[in-house]
Write a protein that holds these residues in place. Structure first.
Motif, mmCIF file in Angstrom:
data_model
loop_
_atom_site.group_PDB
_atom_site.id
_atom_site.type_symbol
_atom_site.label_atom_id
_atom_site.label_comp_id
_atom_site.label_asym_id
_atom_site.label_seq_id
_atom_site.Cartn_x
_atom_site.Cartn_y
_atom_site.Cartn_z
ATOM 1 N N THR A 1 -9.153 -5.492 -0.776
ATOM 2 C CA THR A 1 -8.088 -4.917 0.040
ATOM 3 C C THR A 1 -8.523 -4.784 1.494
ATOM 4 O O THR A 1 -7.736 -5.002 2.414
ATOM 5 N N GLY B 1 -3.186 -4.942 -1.098
ATOM 6 C CA GLY B 1 -3.772 -4.025 -2.062
ATOM 7 C C GLY B 1 -3.084 -4.048 -3.404
ATOM 8 O O GLY B 1 -2.532 -5.065 -3.840
ATOM 9 N N ASP B 2 -3.104 -2.917 -4.083
ATOM 10 C CA ASP B 2 -2.625 -2.835 -5.458
ATOM 11 C C ASP B 2 -1.151 -3.187 -5.616
ATOM 12 O O ASP B 2 -0.736 -3.657 -6.674
ATOM 13 N N ALA B 3 -0.331 -2.929 -4.585
ATOM 14 C CA ALA B 3 1.110 -3.133 -4.727
ATOM 15 C C ALA B 3 1.520 -4.585 -4.518
ATOM 16 O O ALA B 3 2.627 -4.972 -4.893
ATOM 17 N N PHE C 1 5.289 -5.826 -8.798
ATOM 18 C CA PHE C 1 4.487 -6.036 -7.592
ATOM 19 C C PHE C 1 5.351 -6.657 -6.493
ATOM 20 O O PHE C 1 6.301 -7.395 -6.754
ATOM 21 N N THR D 1 6.117 1.161 -6.891
ATOM 22 C CA THR D 1 6.880 0.527 -5.819
ATOM 23 C C THR D 1 8.330 1.000 -5.759
ATOM 24 O O THR D 1 9.126 0.476 -4.987
ATOM 25 N N LYS E 1 -7.697 -6.323 -8.664
ATOM 26 C CA LYS E 1 -7.375 -5.345 -7.630
ATOM 27 C C LYS E 1 -8.619 -4.505 -7.360
ATOM 28 O O LYS E 1 -8.937 -3.580 -8.114
ATOM 29 N N PRO F 1 -5.284 -1.524 -15.639
ATOM 30 C CA PRO F 1 -4.356 -1.332 -14.515
ATOM 31 C C PRO F 1 -3.016 -0.800 -14.974
ATOM 32 O O PRO F 1 -2.484 -1.225 -16.000
ATOM 33 N N PRO G 1 2.472 -0.798 -10.752
ATOM 34 C CA PRO G 1 2.452 -0.369 -9.352
ATOM 35 C C PRO G 1 3.590 0.597 -9.053
ATOM 36 O O PRO G 1 4.683 0.466 -9.610
#
Length: 210
Positions: A187, A173-175, A154, A132, A182, A127, A130
């Motif tokens: 999700t 989800g991923d964020a 995150f 963001t 994930k 991973p 994120p």
């Protein structure tokens, strides 16, 4: 091509033609590589290692994971089955180690210091951080400060998937800073929670304006 974009297409490949050209270039690099090192023992890493060793049965493949087993977080039977399949195909599995790229393209395991096959093409299947940063702009100005992020970047959420400090913001989800892996199907389940909560806010007269 020893970077995360080898598995996930780079953002610069926006058109179908660009993605097709990029995929062909990466496929050629994979075919020419004397060996492959798959970094990550999760679903993506296990699948990548299996695809490579099936397509190129004579190419040395090494899978390195920081976990003590493959598919950590899943039933042990799945990780054991994946390990048995890969080992039967000749894949070398190294657990409890991280991969560090050294000068000249060499790869080393840490903390053991074990060197990985010379000239190996790394497939990074771990991973990433994120994305963001855009939230700062979305919440800028006098109205609000950026949503609270945890140390890894995150978005912090409560048990309703509501963003910390925001009455009408949700993240999933991923964020979102949600424990566990994930994965897409998780999700989809989170989306149902968010929809239900937005409907509850509407029913209660909550304002959902951005």
């Amino acid at each position: 091509y020893g970077d995360p974009s080898f598995v996930a297409p780079p953002s610069g490949e926006g058109t179908v033609a660009e993605r097709e050209a990029g995929a062909k270039k990466r496929a050629a690099a994979l075919a020419a590589a004397p060996a492959v090192v798959v970094v990550g023992g999760g679903p993506v890493g296990v699948e990548a290692a299996a695809e490579v060793v099936v397509a190129f049965p004579d190419k040395p493949v090494t899978l390195v994971t920081a976990g003590e087993t493959l598919l950590a977080g899943k039933p042990a039977s799945l990780g054991n089955a994946a390990a048995a399949f890969l080992k039967a195909k000749g894949v070398t599995i190294i657990t409890g180690q991280k991969v560090v790229a050294k000068g000249g393209g060499s790869l080393t395991c840490e903390p053991s210091g074990q060197a990985l096959p010379a000239g190996a093409l790394p497939l990074w299947c771990v991973p990433g951080a994120p994305n963001t940063a855009f939230l700062a702009a979305a919440a800028g100005g006098e109205r609000a400060t950026p949503p609270a992020l945890d140390p890894a970047g995150f978005v912090r959420v409560d048990s309703h998937l509501r963003v910390a400090g925001r009455a009408t913001w949700f993240a999933l989800g991923d964020a979102a800073a949600i424990p566990g892996v994930k994965l897409g199907y998780l999700t989809r389940g989170q989306a149902g929670v968010v929809v239900a909560n937005i409907r509850a806010l509407e029913a209660a007269g909550g304002c959902l304006a951005a």
